[in-house]
Design an enzyme around this catalytic site. Structure first.
Site, PDB file in Angstrom:
ATOM      1  NE  ARG A  16      -0.013 -11.730  24.537  1.00 31.41           N
ATOM      2  CZ  ARG A  16      -0.013 -12.991  24.951  1.00 31.41           C
ATOM      3  NH1 ARG A  16      -0.749 -13.357  25.969  1.00 31.41           N
ATOM      4  NH2 ARG A  16       0.710 -13.901  24.336  1.00 31.41           N
TER       5      ARG A  16
ATOM      6  CG  ASN B 155      -3.004 -11.850  22.531  1.00 34.94           C
ATOM      7  OD1 ASN B 155      -2.664 -10.694  22.353  1.00 34.94           O
ATOM      8  ND2 ASN B 155      -2.226 -12.863  22.233  1.00 34.94           N
TER       9      ASN B 155
END
Length: 92
Positions: free
Chosen positions: A21, A39
């Site tokens: 990320r 996520n």
């Protein structure tokens, strides 16, 4: 703005716990893209990229590898009209 597009991406593999990320955010911001990354509970990463078509395409390609510690199995992408994302952030 007609050259702008939106890509909604799902990335599977070893993509959580490997800074996927953060690397996605940094890379997207470097390309001047808007959107977000997060996520998912099933182990995948989901992201949205909005911006010029060429930069969005480069970002989708980047997702095939992602962060250096990631092991990407698959990237699924759906394209649509931009929805007006502003800035790029990590969703928690």
């Amino acid at each position: 703005m007609a050259d702008r597009t939106r890509a909604h991406v799902f990335v599977s593999g070893k993509v959580q716990g490997v800074y996927y990320r953060a690397n996605t955010r940094d890379t997207a911001q470097g390309k001047g893209l808007d959107g977000w990354v997060q996520n998912l509970s099933d182990g995948r990463v989901e992201a949205v990229f909005e911006g010029p078509e060429s930069e969005v395409e480069e970002m989708v390609e980047w997702c095939q590898t992602g962060s250096p510690a990631a092991d990407v199995d698959d990237v699924t992408v759906n394209y649509a009209s931009p929805e007006g994302e502003d800035g790029f952030r990590i969703r928690r």
